[in-house]
Design a protein around this motif. Structure first.
Motif, PDB file in Angstrom:
ATOM      1  N   ILE A 165      49.573  -1.065  54.604  1.00  0.00           N
ATOM      2  CA  ILE A 165      50.152   0.286  54.606  1.00  0.00           C
ATOM      3  C   ILE A 165      51.632   0.216  54.979  1.00  0.00           C
ATOM      4  CG2 ILE A 165      50.081   2.536  55.754  1.00  0.00           C
ATOM      5  CD1 ILE A 165      47.054   2.160  56.066  1.00  0.00           C
ATOM      6  N   VAL A 166      51.921  -0.531  56.030  1.00  0.00           N
ATOM      7  CA  VAL A 166      53.310  -0.595  56.489  1.00  0.00           C
ATOM      8  C   VAL A 166      54.188  -1.257  55.426  1.00  0.00           C
ATOM      9  CG1 VAL A 166      54.862  -1.476  58.270  1.00  0.00           C
ATOM     10  CG2 VAL A 166      52.601  -0.624  58.901  1.00  0.00           C
ATOM     11  N   ARG A 167      53.661  -2.307  54.809  1.00  0.00           N
ATOM     12  CA  ARG A 167      54.434  -2.984  53.775  1.00  0.00           C
ATOM     13  C   ARG A 167      54.753  -2.024  52.619  1.00  0.00           C
ATOM     14  NH1 ARG A 167      51.403  -8.235  52.201  1.00  0.00           N
ATOM     15  NH2 ARG A 167      51.099  -8.142  54.466  1.00  0.00           N
ATOM     16  N   GLY A 168      53.741  -1.239  52.226  1.00  0.00           N
ATOM     17  CA  GLY A 168      53.944  -0.271  51.150  1.00  0.00           C
ATOM     18  C   GLY A 168      55.037   0.728  51.496  1.00  0.00           C
ATOM     19  N   VAL A 169      55.038   1.195  52.724  1.00  0.00           N
ATOM     20  CA  VAL A 169      56.032   2.191  53.124  1.00  0.00           C
ATOM     21  C   VAL A 169      57.413   1.548  53.265  1.00  0.00           C
ATOM     22  CG1 VAL A 169      56.692   3.807  54.947  1.00  0.00           C
ATOM     23  CG2 VAL A 169      54.301   3.668  54.190  1.00  0.00           C
ATOM     24  N   VAL A 170      57.449   0.325  53.820  1.00  0.00           N
ATOM     25  CA  VAL A 170      58.731  -0.377  53.960  1.00  0.00           C
ATOM     26  C   VAL A 170      59.381  -0.574  52.593  1.00  0.00           C
ATOM     27  CG1 VAL A 170      59.729  -2.655  54.476  1.00  0.00           C
ATOM     28  CG2 VAL A 170      58.273  -1.507  56.163  1.00  0.00           C
TER      29      VAL A 170
ATOM     30  N   ILE B  61      59.555  11.040  56.380  1.00  0.00           N
ATOM     31  CA  ILE B  61      59.341  10.439  55.055  1.00  0.00           C
ATOM     32  C   ILE B  61      58.534  11.428  54.219  1.00  0.00           C
ATOM     33  CG2 ILE B  61      58.562   8.367  53.829  1.00  0.00           C
ATOM     34  CD1 ILE B  61      58.170   7.029  56.598  1.00  0.00           C
ATOM     35  N   GLU B  62      58.951  11.658  52.974  1.00  0.00           N
ATOM     36  CA  GLU B  62      58.150  12.486  52.074  1.00  0.00           C
ATOM     37  C   GLU B  62      56.735  11.918  51.997  1.00  0.00           C
ATOM     38  OE1 GLU B  62      58.731  15.126  50.273  1.00  0.00           O
ATOM     39  OE2 GLU B  62      60.897  15.298  50.020  1.00  0.00           O
ATOM     40  N   THR B  63      55.734  12.771  52.116  1.00  0.00           N
ATOM     41  CA  THR B  63      54.357  12.317  52.008  1.00  0.00           C
ATOM     42  C   THR B  63      54.135  11.553  50.704  1.00  0.00           C
ATOM     43  OG1 THR B  63      53.642  14.214  53.298  1.00  0.00           O
ATOM     44  CG2 THR B  63      51.960  13.101  51.996  1.00  0.00           C
ATOM     45  N   ALA B  64      54.739  12.050  49.625  1.00  0.00           N
ATOM     46  CA  ALA B  64      54.557  11.396  48.326  1.00  0.00           C
ATOM     47  C   ALA B  64      55.064   9.957  48.362  1.00  0.00           C
ATOM     48  CB  ALA B  64      55.258  12.188  47.234  1.00  0.00           C
ATOM     49  N   GLU B  65      56.125   9.712  49.102  1.00  0.00           N
ATOM     50  CA  GLU B  65      56.656   8.349  49.231  1.00  0.00           C
ATOM     51  C   GLU B  65      55.650   7.433  49.921  1.00  0.00           C
ATOM     52  OE1 GLU B  65      59.914   6.764  48.510  1.00  0.00           O
ATOM     53  OE2 GLU B  65      59.602   8.377  47.067  1.00  0.00           O
ATOM     54  N   ILE B  66      55.077   7.948  51.001  1.00  0.00           N
ATOM     55  CA  ILE B  66      54.094   7.142  51.739  1.00  0.00           C
ATOM     56  C   ILE B  66      52.905   6.814  50.849  1.00  0.00           C
ATOM     57  CG2 ILE B  66      52.469   7.139  53.682  1.00  0.00           C
ATOM     58  CD1 ILE B  66      54.490   8.882  55.211  1.00  0.00           C
ATOM     59  N   VAL B  67      52.395   7.831  50.171  1.00  0.00           N
ATOM     60  CA  VAL B  67      51.209   7.616  49.333  1.00  0.00           C
ATOM     61  C   VAL B  67      51.548   6.653  48.196  1.00  0.00           C
ATOM     62  CG1 VAL B  67      49.481   8.721  47.879  1.00  0.00           C
ATOM     63  CG2 VAL B  67      50.277   9.871  49.951  1.00  0.00           C
TER      64      VAL B  67
ATOM     65  N   GLN C 276      50.701   1.546  45.523  1.00  0.00           N
ATOM     66  CA  GLN C 276      51.222   0.343  44.874  1.00  0.00           C
ATOM     67  C   GLN C 276      50.658  -0.938  45.479  1.00  0.00           C
ATOM     68  OE1 GLN C 276      55.431   0.906  45.017  1.00  0.00           O
ATOM     69  NE2 GLN C 276      55.466   2.196  43.190  1.00  0.00           N
ATOM     70  N   ARG C 277      50.120  -0.854  46.674  1.00  0.00           N
ATOM     71  CA  ARG C 277      49.515  -2.047  47.271  1.00  0.00           C
ATOM     72  C   ARG C 277      48.003  -2.070  47.096  1.00  0.00           C
ATOM     73  NH1 ARG C 277      53.378  -5.067  49.015  1.00  0.00           N
ATOM     74  NH2 ARG C 277      51.723  -6.590  49.228  1.00  0.00           N
ATOM     75  N   VAL C 278      47.387  -0.892  47.106  1.00  0.00           N
ATOM     76  CA  VAL C 278      45.924  -0.817  47.091  1.00  0.00           C
ATOM     77  C   VAL C 278      45.372  -0.706  45.669  1.00  0.00           C
ATOM     78  CG1 VAL C 278      43.984   0.669  47.768  1.00  0.00           C
ATOM     79  CG2 VAL C 278      45.766   0.111  49.438  1.00  0.00           C
TER      80      VAL C 278
END
Lengths: 316, 316, 316, 316
Positions: free
Chosen positions: B178-183, D173-179, D184-186
């Motif tokens: 999760i952190v990597r994705g956000v970074v 951080i925009e929620t959309a950015e976090i998601v 992109q990782r999951v």
């Protein structure tokens, strides 16, 4: 240390009691007897016990009938019923309701058959392992006001009221004073006092539910006679229900040393353990579950055999 | 047990490390060194440390500069700064702000001087002693969106954003993922990871704050290499801040036996201690206070010398 | 609708009162007078009021001294002091303490100069805008037990105790019964009852603090004489402190129509509004802040001029 | 006001849309259509709908298939299914599970048949009526990590992970950015986004559950294109599930005036309503219940027909 005491005369017995209370603290009659027996001394007369199985649970029933027995166990005269559950109960979701049924079967004979009941949640809502009592009252079906307002509609129910009394440090009033004041206005036929307990053994945490007809001393271990909630102080029968949620760190330490065949050494580093408690890692969830099962058991003992769905409906 | 190991050759050193990890668990570099020294072995090269006083606090700074040193302490190469507070700090209300100033002074040199910072609260919000990270983010002044929307008004501030990442059991996703994705979307110049730790000593609970530039492994003790949050896995510097909130019950047990000069006996009753933790009795309040002091320290380290009133204003 | 009533004889006045109560509900004496005046009727004798400024606050003091005045406003005879704060207070962090000082200055003259005080938090902890009372007691400095246990150390303090009485639906006991029971055991010189109120105007939500020496009816609007907490029912002076946190949706609707020069139409779609409340969007935070400011004001009124730091120290 | 607009040409339509958005705010497609129809205008082509009954629920299915239709309703092209429950559902305890079954039946066809699913709880945990999303994730059975660690034991389950993304004001951080970062990782096959909504009608609060395949804009009404969570921004299908928990006070006001046949007057006292929301008095309990029913529905839609007991077991 208490092994020595067990071989001793009166003076040493006193010492032993002091050590016992501080070194191996327990609120369970079952464990008080166990500790006494481990000490090698023989139990005085006037302590009777029997064990039986009820479903998945082991039930131990200890009657303390003599002053000598009461002194030996550090427990008031009366009946102590402990329902010990298998570890599985904590993870199995069906079991809240069925466990409550098991507890209710043991609880019912301790209560008067008729009349209003006041359920008191003891303990501090803001300290996780001490919150069993306050959380429990949220699961008790409260009916007294309904019966007063609409006696015809709710005729089949027994009048029940509930109180979360807070703790001395937050209210400035002895809990017993608050409960006494309310009892004098509400005139219940009995009080049920729910509290979190301390155990000497990790394996009983959130698994051994003790019910007794002897009343309870909130914040026990402090031994302040004014504070006891019992039939003498309140004027009505007091049934206590509790479950251990912590082991004192010093108790665990003493247990460890005993396993190693050692006495508790005099060491300043042990001082810092006096403010410590030992809990399961999932204590937050277990306290919630224990509070719910006690609340449900109270409902089943007082209102007869509700189904799980009826119970939820009253509480939603 | 590890005393034997300490006298041993390579094979035994390995054994010792295994025992060390299971029997005396600590997340503090300070204690890892202490345990090594207690074992009687001499520290390998590449471990430097210095101590000094800052106000009421004792500061210990340990640099692990060699692979050998890292292996000996079970800690990655890097700098570990521990700020140890007197017991008084927990009861004194002034001290949240002044303690935060003390922490901030040690934290600032570990961080890059410019650029956005992402603060990550690690741990489980629903388990009291594990909630330091999630609670801490509530006290962090979040500015990144303000600077994007109103750059002129907030020009003096450094961009800061915050994330509470949850735990694997509740999200089904490795926290590091999760952190990597956000970074990768936010591109901070550094990550600050806040977590609750385990200590081997009750006297350090909620009193020894460790800051390091080495990153962190959430839920450490599990030793899953994929899960580590560090500059290698995230591509930016990771500064870890933590405070111990629990002692493992087995660690306490091992400590007890050592005081009594005994080894840990093979006893099935010790099994049941594996799921136990030891905490201060007022852990609920101490976790809140620790989370607040870390949040304030992060603010002071990143935004310069705010007054207590300015801080409150940003956070209200 | 009440405009018609205002022109009416006794029978219509009754009607008007009924409509008034249901259509424009308020617990503030200030607004009751306002509504009466808006109706076009002239106020009966025996209602005196004065206004003044204290710091940032507007203070309105209404004395209801005649039965006629009491009937007109639907408020018991006595003094009602309302401290109205600027909107800014909700966002400014300094202001909790300074606002508490302002409230304390108005509160002090309503209280007896000596003797123990019982602070009662009314309302339901589990309903956000009703939780002001229970949350407030967490900010009250409780001293009664300290003075009993260590009279010398705490000699300068006034004895204060606190009670969160729950609500009828959760306890099955009238709140007034519980408080009466406790008063009869604790014998305070006065009771302070803290409660959330309803306002007719959104602009007063969490900004107009009312203090009165007339007591309080928990869950007001129900008008059950047994339930009132006042000097008659409790035998000691009762000072009420409250702040509006909700506007009834029907009150807002009636207000809207009045702005448009319309009467409330008979429409089934209005039925569904009876279970609705109107609150600020940040009500969760505002309720916390309001509870804190009342608790601090109680402390300052009872314990003299504590500094902000001394207050925090007692409460940490 | 919008009545005028409805008779108007293009320019007025624009005006109408602006007024519509501010005066009668709704997140329900069902109500957007209703408002349009109430305006007297005829619906443009490309909006199809059908209604049917499923158990106790009324289901309305609206397909928006043209740009013109999308503009008219202010809703993106796609399918909007609304399950409207009788008022009884809020009080009946059996109904959480049966209601979840009803929702699941409508939800299942909106989701891809295979592949991992990421459930995102949108909204602010600390604002009661906005907490549906964060609370919902606590009731979602999370399996992704179990399937990775023990594929054989959990082989029958679909991989599910969950994220509580926070809100811009708390994270920066925009929620959309976090998601997007996590997607992109999951690499899930779909995202389910759970959010609290606004309704124009009190009777739909906590009773009308909307599911759509169009994605969602967190904190909608702000209309910030970057913030939308949909298949375009995330690269995978996004299914939105929401339930209204508030009515805007201005919407209620506009509704009131319409019932009285009036336009919204220009009045400064209406300004103060802009920060107000209208909720049921038992919103705290209803938000908990709504979050649970959505979580259960997600589980039933993804994992097949679990029994109530199996569900509890996974979640305990």
């Amino acid at each position: 240390m208490h092994k020595t005491a067990a071989r001793a005369d009166n003076i040493f017995i006193l010492l032993w009691e002091v050590n016992f209370l501080f070194i191996k603290r327990t609120d369970l009659a079952l464990e008080a007897r166990e500790l006494f027996e481990e000490s090698g001394a023989s139990l005085p007369g006037g302590i009777r016990s029997r064990e039986y199985r009820q479903g998945m649970a082991d039930v131990t029933c200890i009657d303390v009938c003599s002053e000598e027995g009461a002194r030996a166990l550090g427990k008031a005269c009366g009946t102590y019923v402990t329902v010990s559950l298998p570890e599985l109960w904590m993870r199995d979701s069906d079991s809240v309701f069925t466990t409550a049924q098991t507890l209710a079967r043991e609880l019912r004979p301790l209560l008067p058959e008729n009349g209003a009941v006041l359920v008191v949640g003891l303990g501090n809502r803001f300290i996780t392992p001490d919150a069993v009592g306050p959380l429990c009252t949220e699961h008790v079906i409260v009916t007294r006001h309904l019966l007063e307002q609409m006696p015809d509609e709710f005729g089949g129910l027994r009048p029940v009221c509930a109180l979360t009394a807070g703790v001395l440090g937050l209210t400035g009033i002895e809990t017993a004073e608050i409960v006494r004041g309310v009892v004098q206005r509400v005139h219940p036929s009995a009080v049920i006092a729910v509290d979190a307990l301390a155990s000497r053994s990790a394996s009983r945490l959130c698994r051994a539910f003790q019910m007794s007809d002897t009343g309870v001393t909130p914040g026990s271990g402090v031994f302040n006679a004014r504070a006891t909630l019992d039939s003498k102080s309140l004027g009505v029968p007091v049934v206590a229900i509790g479950v251990p949620t912590v082991v004192d760190a010093l108790t665990l330490t003493a247990d460890t040393l005993e396993l190693a065949g050692q006495a508790l050494p005099e060491n300043p580093r042990l001082r810092e353990r006096e403010n410590l408690m030992v809990t399961p890692k999932d204590i937050d969830a277990l306290v919630q579950k224990s509070a719910k099962v006690i609340g449900y058991a109270v409902n089943l003992a007082l209102q007869g055999d509700l189904t799980a769905a009826e119970m939820e409906q009253f509480l939603s």
